[in-house]
Design an enzyme around this catalytic site. Structure first.
Site, short mmCIF file in Angstrom:
data_model
loop_
_atom_site.label_atom_id
_atom_site.label_comp_id
_atom_site.label_asym_id
_atom_site.label_seq_id
_atom_site.Cartn_x
_atom_site.Cartn_y
_atom_site.Cartn_z
N THR A 1 -2.39 -49.75 15.19
CA THR A 1 -3.43 -49.26 14.47
C THR A 1 -3.09 -49.15 12.92
O THR A 1 -3.08 -48.52 11.58
CB THR A 1 -3.30 -47.03 14.87
N ASN A 2 -2.02 -49.84 13.27
CA ASN A 2 -1.64 -50.43 12.02
C ASN A 2 -2.20 -51.72 11.91
O ASN A 2 -2.57 -52.89 12.31
CB ASN A 2 -0.46 -50.62 12.31
N ASP B 1 -10.50 -54.50 24.16
CA ASP B 1 -10.02 -53.73 25.47
C ASP B 1 -10.31 -52.79 25.25
O ASP B 1 -9.79 -51.54 24.90
CB ASP B 1 -9.31 -54.60 25.76
N ASN C 1 -0.95 -59.87 14.69
CA ASN C 1 -1.07 -60.20 16.37
C ASN C 1 -2.24 -61.11 16.33
O ASN C 1 -2.40 -61.73 17.69
CB ASN C 1 -1.45 -58.96 17.52
N TYR D 1 -9.24 -44.46 29.12
CA TYR D 1 -8.06 -43.81 27.91
C TYR D 1 -8.87 -43.09 26.78
O TYR D 1 -7.85 -42.13 25.34
CB TYR D 1 -8.07 -45.65 27.40
N THR E 1 -6.94 -50.80 23.41
CA THR E 1 -6.74 -49.08 22.56
C THR E 1 -6.52 -48.24 23.54
O THR E 1 -6.55 -46.39 22.55
CB THR E 1 -8.40 -49.05 22.35
N GLY F 1 -1.02 -44.85 25.12
CA GLY F 1 -0.27 -44.61 25.65
C GLY F 1 -0.22 -43.04 25.08
O GLY F 1 -1.12 -41.78 25.77
N ARG G 1 11.63 -48.59 23.39
CA ARG G 1 13.09 -48.08 22.76
C ARG G 1 13.79 -47.63 23.99
O ARG G 1 14.30 -46.84 24.43
CB ARG G 1 12.42 -47.30 21.45
#
Length: 293
Positions: A226-227, A75, A234, A80, A41, A44, A181
């Site tokens: 969050t998709n 988690d 997953n 966060y 969760t 980033g 990336r």
């Protein structure tokens, strides 16, 4: 084994009705079970170090979607700044699916500077049978540990040590720089023939191969998304396994590549990781211009 930063991982669940042959959980050495895949969760950071926060309850929806897709482990961490969103998502899942709080395993983390270790350790000791271990062993022997693990940073020595001492390792950053990336990320990348070949063999995606790699090493995988479709993808990794040779071949990609190195902690006398080749001026600049953690 030296531990410079202890993260107390507080895992909350009351009961589980899994059978002994259920491969979706690992048995902890205190008799509890931990689900092998957790929704991560953390959202980033921006390039300036600002932590990304959810908008319009996007993370709460992701938590609910994950639980509805079959996840039983979420988690999170106080760091966060999303624990309220996690709680909201769990609440909505329970209300909409005739579930109970006992159906959900939540892992959160308490950092060293958020507690008085002289108070925490005696409290932990009081709840354990063996009072002879020192505080590091006390912690490690009864709680899972979280480390970055993927084919680019296999952490074999650390994982083996944890297995020897009965510690379950939770693998955050399961995709590392493989799907990212980062221009400086070493091989493998998402189009690597080895990864693509395994995906074709098992009729799975490359991200699913990377997650299954962790499970076949007996690690808890913590993919974040969050998709809704990606969240479902997953968790769809329980119907196949890689062979031991395939796991070994993926581990050969190891280059000890750490996706993020916490520069703010460089000055700590027991900083436990390798340091990037930065000058004192560069380190000072990063610390002064990084807005958050």
């Amino acid at each position: 084994m030296e531990v410079a930063y202890i993260v107390f991982i507080l895992s909350f669940n009351i009961k589980y009705a899994y059978s002994a042959t259920d491969t979706s959980v690992y048995l902890l050495n205190d008799g509890h079970k931990i689900p092998t895949v957790a929704l991560g969760t953390s959202l980033g950071h921006l390039s300036d170090g600002t932590r990304v926060l959810p908008v319009n309850h996007s993370l709460a929806r992701a938590v609910q979607w994950a639980l509805e897709a079959g996840y039983r482990h979420i988690d999170t961490a106080a760091l966060y700044r999303v624990e309220d969103e996690v709680g909201l998502g769990v609440q909505h899942y329970i209300e909409d699916n005739n579930a109970t709080r006992e159906d959900v395993y939540i892992t959160t983390k308490l950092w060293n500077d958020a507690h008085d270790i002289d108070e925490v350790i005696p409290a932990l000791k009081k709840s354990l049978d063996d009072l002879k271990m020192d505080y590091v062993d006390l912690y490690l022997m009864h709680y899972p540990m979280a480390y970055s693990v993927n084919p680019s940073i296999t952490q074999v020595e650390l994982v083996d040590w944890c297995k020897e001492h009965g510690v379950v390792v939770m693998a955050y950053s399961p995709f590392g720089g493989i799907l990212g990336r980062k221009k400086d990320a070493p091989p493998p990348h998402a189009d690597d023939p080895t990864l693509v070949g395994l995906a074709k063999k098992y009729n799975k995606t490359v991200p699913q191969i990377l997650l299954r790699y962790l499970l076949d090493r007996q690690l808890v995988a913590i993919p974040r998304s969050t998709n809704k479709d990606r969240i479902k993808e997953n968790i769809d990794i329980m119907n196949f396994s890689l062979t031991p040779d395939e796991v070994e071949n993926l581990s050969k990609f190891n280059s000890d590549y750490r996706l993020r190195t916490p520069v703010k902690w460089y000055s700590h006398p027991e900083f436990p990781f390798e340091k990037k080749n930065l000058s004192d001026a560069e380190i000072k600049y990063i610390i002064e211009h990084s807005k958050e953690d």
